[in-house]
Design a protein around this motif. Structure first.
Motif, mmCIF file in Angstrom:
data_model
loop_
_atom_site.group_PDB
_atom_site.id
_atom_site.type_symbol
_atom_site.label_atom_id
_atom_site.label_comp_id
_atom_site.label_asym_id
_atom_site.label_seq_id
_atom_site.Cartn_x
_atom_site.Cartn_y
_atom_site.Cartn_z
ATOM 1 N N LYS A 186 27.536 -31.067 11.662
ATOM 2 C CA LYS A 186 27.517 -29.637 11.946
ATOM 3 C C LYS A 186 28.420 -28.915 10.955
ATOM 4 O O LYS A 186 29.542 -29.367 10.694
ATOM 5 N N VAL A 187 27.933 -27.823 10.375
ATOM 6 C CA VAL A 187 28.747 -27.046 9.440
ATOM 7 C C VAL A 187 28.731 -25.586 9.880
ATOM 8 O O VAL A 187 27.820 -25.141 10.564
ATOM 9 N N GLY A 188 29.748 -24.863 9.457
ATOM 10 C CA GLY A 188 29.809 -23.449 9.794
ATOM 11 C C GLY A 188 31.020 -22.838 9.132
ATOM 12 O O GLY A 188 31.694 -23.492 8.316
ATOM 13 N N ILE A 189 31.280 -21.578 9.451
ATOM 14 C CA ILE A 189 32.480 -20.957 8.916
ATOM 15 C C ILE A 189 33.291 -20.379 10.069
ATOM 16 O O ILE A 189 32.763 -20.074 11.139
ATOM 17 N N THR A 190 34.566 -20.259 9.807
ATOM 18 C CA THR A 190 35.431 -19.506 10.712
ATOM 19 C C THR A 190 35.735 -18.186 10.013
ATOM 20 O O THR A 190 36.216 -18.182 8.883
ATOM 21 N N ASP A 191 35.418 -17.095 10.690
ATOM 22 C CA ASP A 191 35.540 -15.779 10.074
ATOM 23 C C ASP A 191 36.845 -15.128 10.536
ATOM 24 O O ASP A 191 37.095 -15.052 11.735
ATOM 25 N N PHE A 192 37.645 -14.699 9.573
ATOM 26 C CA PHE A 192 38.908 -14.056 9.922
ATOM 27 C C PHE A 192 38.830 -12.535 9.835
ATOM 28 O O PHE A 192 39.844 -11.854 9.848
ATOM 29 N N SER A 193 37.611 -12.003 9.689
ATOM 30 C CA SER A 193 37.457 -10.550 9.624
ATOM 31 C C SER A 193 37.841 -9.919 10.960
ATOM 32 O O SER A 193 37.757 -10.551 12.010
ATOM 33 N N ARG A 194 38.237 -8.636 10.902
ATOM 34 C CA ARG A 194 38.580 -7.917 12.142
ATOM 35 C C ARG A 194 37.351 -7.160 12.632
ATOM 36 O O ARG A 194 36.685 -6.473 11.865
ATOM 37 N N LYS A 195 37.073 -7.301 13.922
ATOM 38 C CA LYS A 195 35.959 -6.577 14.530
ATOM 39 C C LYS A 195 36.542 -5.885 15.757
ATOM 40 O O LYS A 195 36.666 -6.493 16.817
ATOM 41 N N ILE A 196 36.940 -4.624 15.587
ATOM 42 C CA ILE A 196 37.621 -3.922 16.680
ATOM 43 C C ILE A 196 36.616 -2.969 17.332
ATOM 44 O O ILE A 196 35.919 -2.222 16.644
ATOM 45 N N ILE A 197 36.587 -3.033 18.615
ATOM 46 C CA ILE A 197 35.669 -2.147 19.333
ATOM 47 C C ILE A 197 36.496 -1.070 20.043
ATOM 48 O O ILE A 197 37.530 -1.353 20.653
ATOM 49 N N ASP A 198 36.080 0.200 19.875
ATOM 50 C CA ASP A 198 36.811 1.279 20.536
ATOM 51 C C ASP A 198 36.215 1.503 21.936
ATOM 52 O O ASP A 198 35.205 0.890 22.283
ATOM 53 N N PRO A 199 36.831 2.400 22.779
ATOM 54 C CA PRO A 199 36.337 2.548 24.161
ATOM 55 C C PRO A 199 34.900 3.033 24.245
ATOM 56 O O PRO A 199 34.267 2.928 25.290
ATOM 57 N N PHE A 200 34.369 3.576 23.147
ATOM 58 C CA PHE A 200 32.994 4.060 23.178
ATOM 59 C C PHE A 200 32.002 3.035 22.658
ATOM 60 O O PHE A 200 30.832 3.314 22.483
ATOM 61 N N GLY A 201 32.492 1.851 22.318
ATOM 62 C CA GLY A 201 31.590 0.791 21.874
ATOM 63 C C GLY A 201 31.317 0.789 20.399
ATOM 64 O O GLY A 201 30.417 0.085 19.928
ATOM 65 N N ALA A 228 39.001 -12.899 4.906
ATOM 66 C CA ALA A 228 38.582 -14.201 4.366
ATOM 67 C C ALA A 228 37.891 -15.042 5.436
ATOM 68 O O ALA A 228 37.950 -14.726 6.631
ATOM 69 N N PHE A 229 37.228 -16.083 4.981
ATOM 70 C CA PHE A 229 36.651 -17.043 5.919
ATOM 71 C C PHE A 229 36.936 -18.445 5.414
ATOM 72 O O PHE A 229 37.283 -18.648 4.255
ATOM 73 N N SER A 273 36.660 -33.972 12.142
ATOM 74 C CA SER A 273 36.567 -32.533 12.323
ATOM 75 C C SER A 273 37.369 -31.899 11.193
ATOM 76 O O SER A 273 38.582 -32.068 11.107
ATOM 77 N N ILE A 274 36.668 -31.261 10.263
ATOM 78 C CA ILE A 274 37.291 -30.782 9.031
ATOM 79 C C ILE A 274 37.402 -29.271 9.058
ATOM 80 O O ILE A 274 36.462 -28.558 9.416
ATOM 81 N N GLU A 275 38.559 -28.808 8.668
ATOM 82 C CA GLU A 275 38.840 -27.368 8.652
ATOM 83 C C GLU A 275 39.097 -26.984 7.195
ATOM 84 O O GLU A 275 39.946 -27.584 6.530
ATOM 85 N N GLY A 276 38.362 -26.002 6.695
ATOM 86 C CA GLY A 276 38.551 -25.579 5.308
ATOM 87 C C GLY A 276 39.707 -24.624 5.158
ATOM 88 O O GLY A 276 40.186 -24.030 6.137
ATOM 89 N N LEU A 277 40.159 -24.471 3.927
ATOM 90 C CA LEU A 277 41.173 -23.467 3.621
ATOM 91 C C LEU A 277 40.458 -22.194 3.184
ATOM 92 O O LEU A 277 39.369 -22.248 2.620
ATOM 93 N N THR A 278 41.078 -21.064 3.435
ATOM 94 C CA THR A 278 40.415 -19.802 3.105
ATOM 95 C C THR A 278 40.314 -19.622 1.606
ATOM 96 O O THR A 278 41.224 -19.916 0.894
#
Lengths: 183, 400
Positions: A82-97, A105-106, A178-183
């Protein structure tokens, strides 16, 4: 003696990747992607050499990580990785959605199972012991992990979060990584 | 699953890189403004000034300096994939590996079309103590302006009074007369000779060199069988005068003959350094190898543009072996005195005459001259008859 250097290995690797195309429509109308990772493990392992790397491209080019090292084959990666990425981006939701997205980075990650095989139980036992010691030595040290050269998504520069050696059969043991990549 | 154990790339192991540092090194005597960037040259990191009037505060002071990341050349050698080394045009770096390495990994590439990986090993050509010389003008550390070797050559157009031997045998070449010194030029790096008096002189040790010479010049590159007696030997124009080209890109002589593969490897090395591969563009070969008394066998070269071969091999008194088919495609037939005073074998003179017939030259200057060495056989005599019927004037040993 003061000598001079002569090339004993000289190979140019092209990075254009067309393998995503399975029909002519895509070939003509899709963007042609370019690989962004290159791992070469077949260099003549002669001692005391100088390795020269020339990265060609038109215009501005950039390289994130350049590694030179000695490879070691742990065993055959089996299907089910299994492969994938871990995303460190910010996803902020305000009270109105409404989302505010900030790209950060990821890092790549992978969960793979490797079969450590040998002709006899003694060979497998020594391989298992060696891998156990080797991985213990490289705890918290970044390595390049190449799950398989066919899938560049399985090539990760990083460290293992955990590994388990399952001594399953006399001539086959399963290494779960279980391998974790560096950003 | 393969793992690659990384080899530490640091100042000691990184031989060269095409990426330059762009930020100036921190200097205690300079006052830095707010947000000014400086380089920590030891750790290859960039620091940003956190305050104005930043004078003589060490980079370790966190109130004054903030580490903002690796410097551009070193960004790809740190452990963070996201810090990029960016450059316009090809990025080239060389790493001297301690121990063994069989893998190269380049990750997070953008704008890259291809990657060339070369492994350079110390040549084994002199490994077992063979005598010989190796001159490489592209290695500036081997060049000096004076014959004593005290003033280094630093830039183009400077005279070369001494060129060090890279073979490890210490057979350095020098020129005491200032007017007869060759000139160092760049693009490609070479030493040019005027074909009047320019040459460097090396002293061949007792026993001489019997083996192979590879010579890479601006006109062409080829490997010759040679027999050089002990004593002074001219690197550059023979007697200052006769040379196949006008510049030396590399010269290699070994006391033991090279195998075909080794010779091809050395030739390829010269060509990579800017020597012309073949002689295919040369029309005028006049005097090229004249008086090269050490040549015993001549290689098959491309003469397809050649028209004038006047005295090209004249007075090559040891030249015995000459390959077939050399002149099959020439453009002109001026061989006036081309092979006078040589030691050609019967097979060699036959090769030459048969090849001249194959060239089909039947117009323009058609003169051929040979003296000394062997007379042609019946094969060569038949070729001479054909050539004469095409209007050639042929003079050969034996007077046929």
């Amino acid at each position: 003696m003061s000598g001079f250097l002569v090339p004993i290995y000289d190979v140019t690797h092209l990075l254009t990747e067309n393998t995503g195309f399975d029909n002519f429509f895509n070939w003509f109308f899709e963007e042609h992607g370019v690989k962004n990772d290159l791992v070469v493990t077949d260099i003549t392992p002669r001692a005391g050499v100088t390795i020269e790397v020339t990265v060609n491209g038109s215009g501005t080019l950039s390289v994130g990580t350049a590694i030179i090292g000695l490879s070691k084959d742990l065993g055959a990666t089996i299907y089910g990785a299994k492969v994938g990425i871990t995303d460190f981006s910010r996803k902020i939701i305000d009270p109105f959605g409404n989302y505010t997205l900030v790209e950060r980075a990821f890092s790549k990650r992978a969960d793979v199972t490797v079969m450590v095989q040998g002709p006899s139980v003694d060979v497998v036992a020594s391989k298992v012991d060696e891998i156990n010691l080797l991985l213990a030595d490289f705890r918290a040290k970044p390595l390049v992990w190449v799950g398989t050269e066919q899938f560049s998504s399985t090539m990760i520069f990083g460290f293992y979060k955990s590994f388990d050696l399952d001594i399953a059969y006399p001539t086959q043991s399963a290494l779960t990584l279980s391998i974790e990549g560096l950003t | 699953m393969k793992i690659i154990r990384p080899f530490l790339i640091d100042t000691a192991s990184l031989v060269s890189t095409s990426v330059a540092e762009t930020v100036a090194v921190w200097d205690g005597a300079v006052t830095y403004a707010l947000a000014a960037n400086v380089l920590d040259n030891t750790n290859h990191r960039i620091f940003e000034s956190l305050q104005a009037s930043n004078l003589n505060h060490p980079l370790t002071d966190p109130l004054w300096w903030l580490d903002i990341g690796p410097s551009n050349p070193w960004a790809m050698f740190d452990q963070i994939n996201g810090t990029l080394t960016t450059i316009t045009g090809p990025l080239d770096f060389k790493v001297a590996v301690t121990g063994r390495a069989d893998s190269v990994a380049l990750l997070n590439l953008t704008g890259v079309s291809s990657v060339r990986i070369k492994v350079l090993a110390q040549s084994t050509l002199f490994e077992t103590g063979q005598q010989g010389v190796w001159y490489d003008p592209s290695d500036l550390t081997t060049l000096s302006q004076d014959s004593a070797g005290t003033t280094p050559v630093t830039t183009s157009s400077q005279p070369v009074g001494k060129m060090l031997d890279l073979s490890g045998n210490g057979n350095h070449a020098s020129q005491a007369t200032a007017a007869a010194r060759p000139t160092y030029q760049v693009t490609p790096e070479r030493i040019t000779i005027d074909r009047v008096d320019d040459r460097l002189i090396t002293t061949v040790p007792a026993g001489g060199f019997v083996g192979t010479m590879v010579l890479g010049t601006d006109a062409g590159t080829a490997s010759y069988g040679v027999n050089i007696p002990a004593g002074d030997y001219d690197i550059g124009g023979r007697g200052g005068l006769y040379f196949p080209g006008t510049a030396i890109i590399g010269q290699f002589i070994r006391n033991v003959a090279l195998s075909a593969g080794e010779a091809a490897g050395v030739e390829a090395e010269f060509v990579a350094r800017g020597a012309t591969a073949g002689y295919g563009a040369i029309t005028n070969f006049a005097n090229y190898w004249r008086s090269w008394t050490e040549i015993t066998s001549f290689p098959l070269i491309n003469t397809s543009a050649g028209t004038n071969f006047r005295r090209a091999w004249s007075s090559c008194t040891s030249l015995t072996s000459f390959p077939a088919s050399t002149f099959d495609a020439i453009n002109g037939g001026d061989f006036t005195n081309a092979f006078t005073n040589t030691a050609l074998t019967q097979t060699s003179i036959d090769n030459i005459l048969v090849s001249l017939v194959a060239s089909g030259i039947a117009a323009g200057t058609r003169v051929f001259g040979q003296s000394d060495g062997s007379a042609p056989s019946a094969t060569g005599e038949a070729a001479i008859t054909t050539l004469r019927s095409r209007g050639w004037t042929v003079t050969v040993t034996g007077g046929f």
